[in-house]
Design a protein around this motif. Sequence first.
Motif, PDB file in Angstrom:
ATOM      1  N   GLN A   5       6.279  -2.163  -4.394  1.00  0.00           N
ATOM      2  CA  GLN A   5       5.281  -3.077  -5.002  1.00  0.00           C
ATOM      3  C   GLN A   5       3.831  -2.713  -4.718  1.00  0.00           C
ATOM      4  OE1 GLN A   5       5.643  -7.816  -5.232  1.00  0.00           O
ATOM      5  NE2 GLN A   5       4.045  -7.065  -3.717  1.00  0.00           N
ATOM      6  N   SER A   7       0.003  -4.414  -4.389  1.00  0.00           N
ATOM      7  CA  SER A   7      -0.409  -5.649  -4.222  1.00  0.00           C
ATOM      8  C   SER A   7      -2.348  -5.284  -4.465  1.00  0.00           C
ATOM      9  CB  SER A   7      -0.398  -6.341  -3.011  1.00  0.00           C
ATOM     10  OG  SER A   7       1.204  -6.330  -2.953  1.00  0.00           O
ATOM     11  N   VAL A   8      -2.680  -6.063  -5.066  1.00  0.00           N
ATOM     12  CA  VAL A   8      -4.264  -5.820  -5.146  1.00  0.00           C
ATOM     13  C   VAL A   8      -4.960  -6.943  -5.069  1.00  0.00           C
ATOM     14  CG1 VAL A   8      -6.145  -4.707  -6.589  1.00  0.00           C
ATOM     15  CG2 VAL A   8      -3.720  -4.184  -6.950  1.00  0.00           C
ATOM     16  N   ILE A  44      -4.241 -12.416  -5.775  1.00  0.00           N
ATOM     17  CA  ILE A  44      -3.358 -11.265  -5.103  1.00  0.00           C
ATOM     18  C   ILE A  44      -2.429 -11.160  -6.404  1.00  0.00           C
ATOM     19  CG2 ILE A  44      -1.794 -10.135  -3.587  1.00  0.00           C
ATOM     20  CD1 ILE A  44      -2.831 -12.127  -1.591  1.00  0.00           C
ATOM     21  N   ARG A  46       0.413  -8.684  -7.966  1.00  0.00           N
ATOM     22  CA  ARG A  46       1.419  -7.786  -7.521  1.00  0.00           C
ATOM     23  C   ARG A  46       2.059  -7.182  -8.740  1.00  0.00           C
ATOM     24  NH1 ARG A  46       2.995 -13.482  -4.808  1.00  0.00           N
ATOM     25  NH2 ARG A  46       1.634 -13.339  -2.918  1.00  0.00           N
ATOM     26  N   TYR A  56      -1.028   3.513  -6.763  1.00  0.00           N
ATOM     27  CA  TYR A  56      -1.926   3.232  -5.317  1.00  0.00           C
ATOM     28  C   TYR A  56      -3.147   3.856  -5.332  1.00  0.00           C
ATOM     29  CZ  TYR A  56      -2.775   2.632  -0.524  1.00  0.00           C
ATOM     30  OH  TYR A  56      -3.341   2.266   0.891  1.00  0.00           O
ATOM     31  N   ALA A  66      -6.040  -2.200  -2.196  1.00  0.00           N
ATOM     32  CA  ALA A  66      -4.689  -2.274  -2.796  1.00  0.00           C
ATOM     33  C   ALA A  66      -3.605  -1.878  -1.450  1.00  0.00           C
ATOM     34  CB  ALA A  66      -4.256  -1.273  -3.777  1.00  0.00           C
ATOM     35  N   SER A  67      -2.498  -2.524  -1.571  1.00  0.00           N
ATOM     36  CA  SER A  67      -1.565  -2.150  -0.726  1.00  0.00           C
ATOM     37  C   SER A  67      -0.080  -1.834  -1.247  1.00  0.00           C
ATOM     38  CB  SER A  67      -1.477  -2.971   0.493  1.00  0.00           C
ATOM     39  OG  SER A  67      -0.826  -4.288   0.183  1.00  0.00           O
ATOM     40  N   THR A  69       4.124  -2.499  -0.460  1.00  0.00           N
ATOM     41  CA  THR A  69       4.888  -3.215   0.040  1.00  0.00           C
ATOM     42  C   THR A  69       6.412  -3.076  -0.471  1.00  0.00           C
ATOM     43  OG1 THR A  69       3.108  -5.030  -0.398  1.00  0.00           O
ATOM     44  CG2 THR A  69       5.318  -5.946   0.838  1.00  0.00           C
ATOM     45  N   ARG A 116      10.301 -10.607  -2.401  1.00  0.00           N
ATOM     46  CA  ARG A 116       9.582 -10.335  -1.291  1.00  0.00           C
ATOM     47  C   ARG A 116      10.130 -11.083  -0.115  1.00  0.00           C
ATOM     48  NH1 ARG A 116       7.050  -8.922   3.503  1.00  0.00           N
ATOM     49  NH2 ARG A 116       4.890  -8.714   3.497  1.00  0.00           N
TER      50      ARG A 116
END
Lengths: 143, 432
Positions: A5, A7-8, A44, A46, A56, A66-67, A69, A116
């Motif tokens: 996923q 996330s930003v 956030i 997702r 990404y 961003a990350s 997960t 999650r």
Amino acid sequence: MKVKQISVFLENKSGRLAMLTKTLAQKNINIRALSIADTTDFGILRLIVDRPDEAYQVLKEAGFTASETNVIGVQIPDCPGGLAQIMEVLAEAHINIEYLYALPEKPVDQALVIFRVERVDDAIIALQEAGITVLSGEEVYGL
Amino acid sequence: MMWNRPMETLPREQIKQLQLQRLQQTVERVYHNVPAYRQKMQERHLTPQDIRSLEDLRRLPFTTKQDLRDAYPYGLFAAPMKDIVRVHASSGTTGNATVVGYTRSDLNHWSELMARTLTIAGASPESVIQIAYGYGLFTGGLGVHYGAEKVGATVVPISGGNTKRQIKLMQDFGTTILACTPSYALFLAETIQEMQIPREQLQLKAGVFGAEPWTEEMRKELEYRLQIMAIDIYGLSEVMGPGVSTDCHVRQGLHIFEDHFIPEIIDPITEEPLPPGEPGELVFTSLTKEGFPVIRYRTRDISVLDDTPCACGRTHVRMSKIRGRTDDMVIIRGVNVFPSQIESVLLQLGLTEPHYLLVIDRVGTMDTLEVRVEVSEKMFSDKVANLEQVERTIQRELESLLGVSSRVRLVEPKSIERSEGKAKRVIDNRRL
């Protein structure tokens, strides 16, 4: 069996989500599912997309924070009790859900649920032992 | 390395003798050449002959920024215009600009002091010094420029702005020393990282940063990001420009070049001089300036003096890094807050980027302080609770340091405006 996923971080101001979706559209990246968690100041976002690693990179280059997960994707029947069955499995395994979001898929009467959880690997085993189909990343990205 | 070892290591007794002799000359000069100074002395029944020791300095009246504005443009010049070869001026955003003038001899002294400063940063005739301070009426650009030429270095007079070009020339020209404001240095560092330029392609060894208050934590950050030695230089146009004082390698304060200036620390309210070790407002008297001498000029900068011997061998008194300028200080619910305190908290925590903006408002009779900080990749999480935890941690640390509560708000990276000169850290929406 894990799904990536993205996330930003999004500040609560007009145009940010438009900018983000445009950035993905320009690279022909398709959004499969999304949810936004928000506070008064920020949100956030997702996202489950068809090409997570590329998304990404593209978002980072566009200046977003961003990350990536690992989450779990499960297909459930779109009928009363569909989600309850899965919740019960995870509750019995004492696995906390941090958050989840779902996406109904009408023609097949199924729904995609993204979880999650705290202990991803344990959760996957618990679900599989209960006979629930956990989707692979490729299956989710290609939905 | 020292540019002028005999003078920089002059025994303190001799410094004091030199200071007294030069103080007497300066007082003579302003008394006879500047009506405004003469009038203020006469009001106190003082003549130049009353200055018999350095202790008599405190009998002389202060000079303030307002005095400079009132004398616009040339009222405080102490040399005839035919001897003035250069003027500089500060922006006149809150009134008349303050204008300062230099004779040929003043420019020579200024170059000498900047040469001493740059030598500490390792400057030599082999150096390539990129001057990204603004050129023009601001003293930063030309001040460093003349010192760099005096050292014999190769000067790249690029001035501020045009960041990508700065970095290209840094690579192409083999810049070894960068001179600019610390906030611009941080912006350059970020841009170098973004452009993914390998460090080997840069010859950079040192940075000479000043013109705004910055913290020890920011020094570490710049040294780490640019892999250089960062030197703090201090100065202000009213007193001369950059080169009034500078860091040495010991880094326990900036040596004030006492053969050219006498510093004092005063209590800004009572105006009484304070002993070494006590923090207060810095006050300077110039000793060699002809065009624009100043007597007891109140800088509004907060610092502490230390006259104990320094391990570097220099005998000149040290001032602590500027804790803040009373102009930058904001009073929130009666508490004095300096923007640099927030910088130090953010860098110590290391959770966010060191860019911040204070937004002050008044709701009813209550002042509110919002601190906007940029999220960074390393602290970002997909969970709201984690980000809220970061906000609370910063809030708690700020409150324990400042003694005033604030609301921390995370904003997107690069959303706080980057400065090419002096950074803007405060937006005050109160109508006071």
